[in-house]
Design an enzyme around this catalytic site. Structure first.
Site, PDB file in Angstrom:
ATOM      1  N   LYS A   1       0.867  -1.182   0.000  1.00  0.00           N
ATOM      2  CA  LYS A   1       0.000   0.000   0.000  1.00  0.00           C
ATOM      3  C   LYS A   1       0.904   1.233   0.000  1.00  0.00           C
ATOM      4  O   LYS A   1       1.474   1.603   1.027  1.00  0.00           O
ATOM      5  CB  LYS A   1      -0.881  -0.049   1.252  1.00  0.00           C
ATOM      6  CG  LYS A   1      -1.408   1.271   1.765  1.00  0.00           C
ATOM      7  CD  LYS A   1      -2.532   1.822   0.938  1.00  0.00           C
ATOM      8  CE  LYS A   1      -2.963   3.181   1.478  1.00  0.00           C
ATOM      9  NZ  LYS A   1      -2.059   4.278   1.074  1.00  0.00           N
TER      10      LYS A   1
ATOM     11  N   GLU B   1       8.386   1.488  11.632  1.00  0.00           N
ATOM     12  CA  GLU B   1       9.496   2.441  11.570  1.00  0.00           C
ATOM     13  C   GLU B   1       8.848   3.813  11.552  1.00  0.00           C
ATOM     14  O   GLU B   1       8.261   4.216  10.549  1.00  0.00           O
ATOM     15  CB  GLU B   1      10.359   2.171  10.331  1.00  0.00           C
ATOM     16  CG  GLU B   1      11.763   2.745  10.459  1.00  0.00           C
ATOM     17  CD  GLU B   1      11.896   4.123   9.858  1.00  0.00           C
ATOM     18  OE1 GLU B   1      11.466   5.104  10.523  1.00  0.00           O
ATOM     19  OE2 GLU B   1      12.428   4.214   8.748  1.00  0.00           O
TER      20      GLU B   1
ATOM     21  N   CYS C   1      12.992  10.453   7.471  1.00  0.00           N
ATOM     22  CA  CYS C   1      12.717  10.042   8.859  1.00  0.00           C
ATOM     23  C   CYS C   1      13.966  10.121   9.718  1.00  0.00           C
ATOM     24  O   CYS C   1      13.873  10.388  10.914  1.00  0.00           O
ATOM     25  CB  CYS C   1      12.072   8.659   8.908  1.00  0.00           C
ATOM     26  SG  CYS C   1      12.937   7.437   7.950  1.00  0.00           S
TER      27      CYS C   1
ATOM     28  N   GLU D   1       8.474  16.284  15.916  1.00  0.00           N
ATOM     29  CA  GLU D   1       9.009  16.031  14.571  1.00  0.00           C
ATOM     30  C   GLU D   1       8.254  16.918  13.581  1.00  0.00           C
ATOM     31  O   GLU D   1       7.030  16.888  13.525  1.00  0.00           O
ATOM     32  CB  GLU D   1       8.811  14.563  14.186  1.00  0.00           C
ATOM     33  CG  GLU D   1       9.411  14.268  12.822  1.00  0.00           C
ATOM     34  CD  GLU D   1       9.140  12.856  12.320  1.00  0.00           C
ATOM     35  OE1 GLU D   1       8.022  12.345  12.516  1.00  0.00           O
ATOM     36  OE2 GLU D   1      10.056  12.278  11.718  1.00  0.00           O
TER      37      GLU D   1
HETATM   38  P1  ADP Z   1       3.373  10.409   6.591  1.00  0.00           P
HETATM   39  O1  ADP Z   1       3.619  11.363   7.694  1.00  0.00           O
HETATM   40  O2  ADP Z   1       4.597   9.823   5.999  1.00  0.00           O
HETATM   41  O3  ADP Z   1       2.312  10.821   5.613  1.00  0.00           O
HETATM   42  P2  ADP Z   1       1.415   8.538   7.473  1.00  0.00           P
HETATM   43  O4  ADP Z   1       1.601   7.684   8.663  1.00  0.00           O
HETATM   44  O5  ADP Z   1       0.283   9.502   7.444  1.00  0.00           O
HETATM   45  O6  ADP Z   1       2.809   9.193   7.366  1.00  0.00           O
HETATM   46  O7  ADP Z   1       1.334   7.677   6.153  1.00  0.00           O
HETATM   47  C1  ADP Z   1       2.146   6.578   5.915  1.00  0.00           C
HETATM   48  C2  ADP Z   1       1.318   5.514   5.248  1.00  0.00           C
HETATM   49  O8  ADP Z   1       0.279   5.117   6.129  1.00  0.00           O
HETATM   50  C3  ADP Z   1       0.641   5.943   3.951  1.00  0.00           C
HETATM   51  O9  ADP Z   1       0.710   4.893   3.016  1.00  0.00           O
HETATM   52  C4  ADP Z   1      -0.770   6.187   4.385  1.00  0.00           C
HETATM   53  O10 ADP Z   1      -1.709   6.008   3.338  1.00  0.00           O
HETATM   54  C5  ADP Z   1      -0.948   5.123   5.448  1.00  0.00           C
HETATM   55  N1  ADP Z   1      -2.034   5.396   6.399  1.00  0.00           N
HETATM   56  C6  ADP Z   1      -2.537   6.593   6.782  1.00  0.00           C
HETATM   57  N2  ADP Z   1      -3.541   6.434   7.657  1.00  0.00           N
HETATM   58  C7  ADP Z   1      -3.682   5.107   7.849  1.00  0.00           C
HETATM   59  C8  ADP Z   1      -4.546   4.293   8.665  1.00  0.00           C
HETATM   60  N3  ADP Z   1      -5.479   4.815   9.453  1.00  0.00           N
HETATM   61  N4  ADP Z   1      -4.381   2.953   8.605  1.00  0.00           N
HETATM   62  C9  ADP Z   1      -3.426   2.391   7.830  1.00  0.00           C
HETATM   63  N5  ADP Z   1      -2.600   3.099   7.043  1.00  0.00           N
HETATM   64  C10 ADP Z   1      -2.720   4.442   7.049  1.00  0.00           C
END
Ligand code: ADP
Length: 492
Positions: free
Chosen positions: A187, A263, A298, A396
Site C-alpha cells: 500500500k 518504523e 525520517c 518532529e
Molecule cells: P506520513 O507522515 O509519511 O504521511 P502517514 O503515517 O500519514 O505518514 O502515512 C504513511 C502511510 O500510512 C501511507 O501509506 C498512508 O496512506 C498510510 N495510512 C494513513 N492512515 C492510515 C490508517 N489509518 N491505517 C493504515 N494506514 C494508514
C-alpha cells in the site's frame, strides 16, 4: 542527462489502476483520487481509491499464490534469478522512474536518482544474493533426539509505505519479504504511488508469478485500515507517522494479532563537539543531513546540539550554508533541496516556523514559503536557535526546519539528546575516539553516526527504539521479520 529529464518531465500519464493477482483493475467502487504534483500544484493523473473489498481481493490473491507454491516453494536460486532481473529492470528504467517519482513527491532529482531507483535496485540485489545463504540449524540435543530448526516464509506480508522515499522504503520491505518466499500486498502513500505501480509492472516483466506482489492504492484511512484489520495477513511492515503506527497496533489487537513492525519518526540529535575534526565539513554535512529532500527524511538530523564554546560560530556556519543551498525546480540536476510533498505539509511546516517565533525562538535563516508563482510547494531551509522546552525542540516537523541547542560537556549533551520520546538516528562529531565510543553507547537511538550524517548502505540495519518503532529494515536482520522459525523435535 538534463536533456533526457526535460523530455520526461512533460510526459502525459494515464490514469492508474490497482495491481491484483497479476491484473490491472479499477477499484470495485470505481472511485479514484487526483494526484497533484508538488512541482506546480497541477493534477498529474489519477490513482484508484481502493476500498476494503479491493484489499480483500488482493489479500486473497496473495494467499492463493502463497498456497500454490509457485514462489513460496521455488528454490532460493530460482527466486534469486527473478529478483536479480527486477534489479536489472529498475536500473534500465532508472531515469524514467526517478523523474516519475519526483513529479509525484517533489524530491530533488539528484537525490531521487540515488535514493529511489538506485537504492531499490541495490536492495533487490542484496536480498537476491543473500537468500541462498540462509540455513536452518541443528540443535545441540541429547543423542537420542534430533532437534531441527527450519526457516520458513511467514505467508502474506502487508507493507504500508510513506511518500518521502517510496521506492527505497518499499524495496526495504518488499525485497527481503519476496526473497524469503512470501506474498506481498503493498500500500503506497496517497502522494507517492506512481513509482511503486511501475515497480509492480517491472516485477511482473521479470517473471514474478501473479498474485505474489499486489499493489492497492488510495486513502490510508480506508485501504490501509482494511489491511490492518484483515484476518489473513501474517505480518504488517510499516514506515510512517507515530499516530498511524499506534492505530496499526490497535488494528492488529482487534483482528488476528498479525505481527506489526513499525518504523516511525524521529527527532534525531546531531551532536557537535568543539573538537570535531573539521567544523566547516561538519556544518555542511549537518545542513545536508536536515535539508536534503526538504527535511522529509525520517532519519533527518533535526536537532543540532552544539558545544557552547563553538555554538555561535557553528550556528552561523550552518545557517550560511543553508541559505546558500540551491532551491527550486526538483527536476534540475543542480537543485539541492526540492519541493515539499503537498500543500498540507507545506502549511504544517510554515505553521511550525510561526509557532517557533511566537514561542521566542531566534530565527537565523529562512522561515518563508518561496516560488509561490510556480504553483508548487517550496520553503526556505530554516534554522532556529531554540530552548529545550520549545515545541520545535521536541516535535518532529518532517520539513526543512533545523533547531539548534547549546550544551556544555558530554553529560549535558546526552541528557538533551535523550530527552525525547524518539530514538531513530543521531550523530556525534569529535576527534576524541574514547568520547566517540562513550557517546555511541550513551545515545538511545537505532543508529549513531560518527563524524558524518546519513549514507549507510544495505549491510547495516535501520530501526528505531522508544517511540521510533521496532524491528529493522536493511541487512540480514530484516529477514527476522519475514522468516518464521519452526522446530522439529525428532525422537530417534
Ligand atoms: P506520513 O507522515 O509519511 O504521511 P502517514 O503515517 O500519514 O505518514 O502515512 C504513511 C502511510 O500510512 C501511507 O501509506 C498512508 O496512506 C498510510 N495510512 C494513513 N492512515 C492510515 C490508517 N489509518 N491505517 C493504515 N494506514 C494508514
Amino acid at each position: 542527462m538534463q536533456d533526457k529529464i526535460d523530455l520526461l518531465r512533460h510526459q502525459t500519464l494515464e490514469p492508474q489502476s490497482l495491481f491484483i493477482g497479476g491484473d490491472w483493475m479499477q477499484a470495485r467502487s470505481g472511485a479514484t483520487m487526483g494526484v497533484i504534483s508538488p512541482l506546480d500544484g497541477r493534477r498529474l493523473t489519477t490513482i484508484a481509491d481502493a476500498g476494503a473489498e479491493d484489499v480483500d481481493l488482493a489479500v486473497k490473491a496473495a494467499r492463493s499464490a502463497f498456497d500454490k507454491g509457485g514462489w513460496s516453494k521455488a528454490t532460493p536460486v530460482e527466486r534469486k534469478k527473478v529478483l536479480m532481473k527486477i534489479a536489472d529492470l529498475i536500473d534500465k528504467h532508472a531515469l524514467e522512474l526517478a523523474v516519475l517519482g519526483v513529479r509525484d513527491n517533489g524530491t530533488e532529482i539528484s537525490m531521487a536518482l540515488k535514493a529511489e531507483p538506485g537504492s531499490a535496485a541495490s536492495t533487490f540485489r542484496y536480498y537476491a544474493e543473500a537468500i541462498d545463504k540462509v540455513y536452518g540449524e541443528i540443535a545441540p540435543t541429547a543423542a537420542n533426539v534430533l532437534g531441527l530448526i527450519h526457516r520458513e516464509p511467514v505467508g502474506v506480508v502487508a507493507a504500508i509505505v510513506p511518500w518521502n522515499f517510496p521506492m527505497m522504503i518499499g524495496a526495504w520491505k518488499i525485497a527481503p519479504a519476496l526473497a524469503a518466499g512470501n506474498s506481498v500486498v503493498l500500500k503506497p502513500a496517497e502522494g507517492a504511488s506512481l513509482t511503486l505501480l511501475r515497480l509492480a509492472a517491472l516485477c511482473a516483466e521479470a517473471g514474478l508469478p501473479e498474485g505474489v506482489l499486489n499493489v492497492v492504492t488510495g486513502r490510508g484511512a480506508v485501504s490501509g485500515e482494511a489491511l490492518g484489520l484483515h484476518m489473513d495477513i501474517d505480518v504488517l511492515a510499516f514506515t510512517g507517522s507515530g499516530p498511524v503506527g499506534r492505530r496499526l497496533l490497535e488494528y492488529s489487537a482487534r483482528s488476528n494479532l498479525k505481527r506489526v513492525y513499525l518504523e516511525l519518526g524521529g527527532k534525531s540529535p546531531n551532536i557537535v563537539f568543539a573538537d570535531a575534526p573539521d567544523l566547516d565539513q561538519a556544518a555542511k554535512v549537518s545542513a545536508y543531513g536536515i535539508f536534503r529532500n526538504s527535511g522529509q527524511v525520517c532519519v533527518a538530523g533535526s536537532r543540532l546540539l552544539v558545544e557552547k564554546s563553538v555554538h555561535a560560530e557553528f550556528s552561523q556556519k550552518v545557517a550560511s550554508f543553508a541559505a546558500s543551498m540551491k532551491l527550486g525546480d526538483p527536476l534540475d540536476l543542480k537543485t539541492e533541496a526540492g519541493a515539499i510533498s503537498s500543500e498540507i505539509q507545506l502549511m504544517k511546516d510554515l505553521s511550525y516556523a510561526e509557532q517557533a517565533l511566537a514561542e521566542g525562538a531566534h530565527l537565523l535563516t529562512g522561515g518563508k514559503r518561496i516560488l509561490e508563482e510556480t504553483g508548487g510547494y517550496f520553503m526556505q531551509p530554516t534554522v532556529f536557535d531554540v530552548e529545550p522546552s520549545m515545541t520545535l525542540a521536541r516535535e518532529e516537523v518532517f520539513g526543512p526546519i533545523l533547531s539548534i541547542l547549546p550544551f556544555d560537556g558530554e553529560e549535558e549533551a546526552l541528557r538533551i539528546a535523550n530527552a525525547t520520546e524518539y530514538g531513530l538516528a543521531s550523530a556525534v562529531w569529535t576527534s576524541n575516539l574514547s568520547r566517540a565510543h562513550r557517546m555511541v553507547r550513551g545515545v538511545k537511538a537505532g543508529v549513531v553516526h560518527v563524524n558524518t550524517y546519513g549514507g549507510s548502505d544495505n549491510t547495516v540495519p535501520l530501526g528505531g527504539v522508544k517511540q521510533s518503532g521496532n524491528g529493522h529494515d536493511k541487512s540480514l536482520h530484516a529477514f527476522d521479520k519475514y522468516i518464521d522459525l519452526k522446530t522439529a523435535w525428532i525422537q530417534l
